[in-house]
Design a protein around this motif. Structure first.
Motif, PDB file in Angstrom:
ATOM      1  N   ASN A 216      -5.047 -92.070 -67.427  1.00 27.33           N
ATOM      2  CA  ASN A 216      -4.450 -91.306 -66.700  1.00 27.33           C
ATOM      3  C   ASN A 216      -3.151 -90.596 -67.458  1.00 27.33           C
ATOM      4  O   ASN A 216      -2.581 -91.102 -68.397  1.00 27.33           O
ATOM      5  N   THR A 217      -2.901 -89.631 -66.946  1.00 30.37           N
ATOM      6  CA  THR A 217      -1.605 -88.861 -67.505  1.00 30.37           C
ATOM      7  C   THR A 217      -0.783 -88.556 -66.133  1.00 30.37           C
ATOM      8  O   THR A 217      -1.487 -87.751 -65.225  1.00 30.37           O
ATOM      9  N   THR A 218       0.490 -88.539 -66.253  1.00 29.43           N
ATOM     10  CA  THR A 218       1.318 -87.728 -65.005  1.00 29.43           C
ATOM     11  C   THR A 218       1.386 -86.430 -64.962  1.00 29.43           C
ATOM     12  O   THR A 218       1.098 -85.814 -63.908  1.00 29.43           O
ATOM     13  N   SER A 219       1.654 -85.646 -66.247  1.00 28.93           N
ATOM     14  CA  SER A 219       1.759 -84.327 -66.097  1.00 28.93           C
ATOM     15  C   SER A 219       0.770 -83.748 -67.283  1.00 28.93           C
ATOM     16  O   SER A 219       0.947 -82.390 -67.139  1.00 28.93           O
ATOM     17  N   GLY A 220       0.066 -84.231 -67.984  1.00 31.60           N
ATOM     18  CA  GLY A 220      -0.758 -83.874 -69.034  1.00 31.60           C
ATOM     19  C   GLY A 220      -2.085 -83.236 -68.537  1.00 31.60           C
ATOM     20  O   GLY A 220      -2.482 -83.618 -67.664  1.00 31.60           O
ATOM     21  N   LYS A 221      -2.698 -82.446 -69.592  1.00 35.30           N
ATOM     22  CA  LYS A 221      -3.975 -82.047 -69.146  1.00 35.30           C
ATOM     23  C   LYS A 221      -5.134 -83.150 -69.671  1.00 35.30           C
ATOM     24  O   LYS A 221      -4.810 -84.130 -70.511  1.00 35.30           O
ATOM     25  N   VAL A 222      -6.295 -83.105 -68.902  1.00 34.54           N
ATOM     26  CA  VAL A 222      -7.237 -84.053 -69.245  1.00 34.54           C
ATOM     27  C   VAL A 222      -8.612 -83.337 -69.755  1.00 34.54           C
ATOM     28  O   VAL A 222      -8.978 -82.353 -69.057  1.00 34.54           O
ATOM     29  N   SER A 223      -9.256 -84.124 -70.585  1.00 38.31           N
ATOM     30  CA  SER A 223     -10.714 -83.478 -70.627  1.00 38.31           C
ATOM     31  C   SER A 223     -11.756 -84.501 -70.999  1.00 38.31           C
ATOM     32  O   SER A 223     -11.364 -85.490 -71.587  1.00 38.31           O
ATOM     33  N   CYS A 224     -12.954 -84.360 -70.552  1.00 39.57           N
ATOM     34  CA  CYS A 224     -14.169 -85.588 -70.570  1.00 39.57           C
ATOM     35  C   CYS A 224     -15.305 -85.139 -70.991  1.00 39.57           C
ATOM     36  O   CYS A 224     -15.852 -84.176 -70.247  1.00 39.57           O
ATOM     37  N   ALA A 225     -15.984 -85.401 -71.996  1.00 35.58           N
ATOM     38  CA  ALA A 225     -17.040 -85.325 -72.216  1.00 35.58           C
ATOM     39  C   ALA A 225     -18.315 -85.949 -71.924  1.00 35.58           C
ATOM     40  O   ALA A 225     -19.579 -85.753 -72.074  1.00 35.58           O
ATOM     41  N   SER A 257       3.614 -87.449 -70.133  1.00 35.40           N
ATOM     42  CA  SER A 257       3.491 -86.181 -70.255  1.00 35.40           C
ATOM     43  C   SER A 257       2.277 -85.457 -71.368  1.00 35.40           C
ATOM     44  O   SER A 257       2.234 -84.372 -71.265  1.00 35.40           O
ATOM     45  N   GLY A 258       1.670 -86.298 -71.847  1.00 30.43           N
ATOM     46  CA  GLY A 258       0.535 -85.903 -73.105  1.00 30.43           C
ATOM     47  C   GLY A 258      -0.612 -85.512 -72.395  1.00 30.43           C
ATOM     48  O   GLY A 258      -1.012 -86.231 -71.268  1.00 30.43           O
ATOM     49  N   ALA A 259      -1.319 -84.869 -73.259  1.00 22.63           N
ATOM     50  CA  ALA A 259      -2.902 -84.833 -72.554  1.00 22.63           C
ATOM     51  C   ALA A 259      -3.506 -86.095 -73.009  1.00 22.63           C
ATOM     52  O   ALA A 259      -3.306 -86.867 -74.291  1.00 22.63           O
ATOM     53  N   ILE A 260      -5.032 -86.329 -72.352  1.00 27.66           N
ATOM     54  CA  ILE A 260      -5.801 -87.165 -72.720  1.00 27.66           C
ATOM     55  C   ILE A 260      -6.983 -86.631 -72.944  1.00 27.66           C
ATOM     56  O   ILE A 260      -7.648 -85.606 -72.011  1.00 27.66           O
ATOM     57  N   ALA A 261      -7.937 -86.897 -73.995  1.00 25.76           N
ATOM     58  CA  ALA A 261      -9.278 -86.154 -74.279  1.00 25.76           C
ATOM     59  C   ALA A 261     -10.296 -87.360 -74.631  1.00 25.76           C
ATOM     60  O   ALA A 261      -9.824 -88.336 -75.276  1.00 25.76           O
ATOM     61  N   LEU A 262     -11.335 -87.624 -73.842  1.00 23.77           N
ATOM     62  CA  LEU A 262     -12.185 -88.605 -74.154  1.00 23.77           C
ATOM     63  C   LEU A 262     -13.521 -87.854 -74.764  1.00 23.77           C
ATOM     64  O   LEU A 262     -14.339 -87.108 -73.836  1.00 23.77           O
TER      65      LEU A 262
END
Length: 278
Positions: A216-225, A257-262
């Motif tokens: 989870n991220t509070t204000s960042g972007k997420v992407s999931c493959a 505030s960072g983005a998360i990418a899986l």
């Protein structure tokens, strides 16, 4: 106990069994490598400023400045105003447990099966081919790890963490502003827990993954493959949750505030460079 004062470049050998190495330097670089046989060996290639004190006490070898102690290492200040630089390399038995402290210096540690502890201030740390447990604590230095199969614990303030071919039973990393990029093939039942305030987090795991995911991220972007995972949250906190494959590995990641990418790692023969995926 035997002491040796080193005031200039040179090479030294240490006969007899050795199971612990302690190194503390300022400026320059330290390289520690595990070897299958032969006596422990120290090579000092550059040395400016005060001498290094080399101490052999039983099975413990220490290479350090006299006024630089392990306790309170990350808050150390040079009260004497010496200009220091030391470039040293050590070859020790593979099973040796290692403690390395560096200030404005780089550290490279490879080929060991014993435990490894690194503390760094403004210096990058590189860890390669370690099978024992690893702990790294840095203020502003980056940590790069490759082919680790032991437990990994990392704490940084502003340094970045990069892990390639990580297959150990667990990874726990905490950072304030550092980013984390991990390419993992975790052991069954592994526990991966990543936390950063403003840094980005990118994780790649192989197909089918076999992981229980909570990111989870509070204000960042997420992407999931992974289509199997649920991406939720339109405003504010966004989450990636669910199970990939059979589960088993616990994968948790949190950033404010960072983005998360899986990311998904394709079969080896089709796999492009990880950095290109990012």
């Amino acid at each position: 106990m035997t002491d040796r004062t080193v005031t200039e470049p040179g090479t030294f050998e240490f006969e007899g069994a050795l199971d612990t190495l302690c190194v503390r330097i300022v400026g320059g670089a330290v390289n520690v490598v595990g070897t299958a046989g032969g006596p422990a060996r120290l090579e000092v290639t550059e040395l400016d400023g005060p001498p290094l004190i080399v101490t052999r006490k039983g099975r413990t070898l220490t290479v350090a400045y006299e006024d630089l102690n392990w306790k309170g290492f990350l808050k150390w200040r040079d009260r004497h105003g010496w200009r220091r630089r030391a470039v040293i390399s050590l070859a020790v038995p593979q099973q040796t447990s290692v403690e390395v402290g560096v200030v404005t210096a780089g550290a490279v540690i490879s080929g060991l099966s014993g435990s490894t502890v690194v503390q760094g201030v403004n210096g990058d740390t590189t860890l390669v081919g370690l099978t024992g447990p690893v702990k790294a604590h840095t203020v502003a230095g980056n940590v790069e790890a490759q082919s680790l199969s032991g437990d990994l614990r990392v704490n940084t303030v502003s340094g970045d963490l990069t892990v390639v071919e990580g297959s150990g039973p667990g990874v726990r990393a905490d950072s304030v502003s550092g980013s984390m990029v991990l390419d993992l093939d975790p052991a069954a039942g592994a526990d991966v827990h990543l936390t950063t305030v403003s840094g980005e987090i990118a994780i790649r795991i192989p197909e089918p993954g076999d992981a229980d995911v909570e990111a989870n991220t509070t204000s960042g972007k997420v992407s999931c493959a992974f289509d199997e995972l649920e991406v939720s949250g339109m405003w504010g906190t966004r989450r990636i949750t669910g199970r990939v494959g059979d589960g088993g590995t616990r994968l948790r990641a949190t950033t404010v505030s960072g983005a998360i990418a899986l990311l998904r790692r394709p079969p080896v023969e089709d796999a492009p460079s990880f950095r290109k995926d990012l």
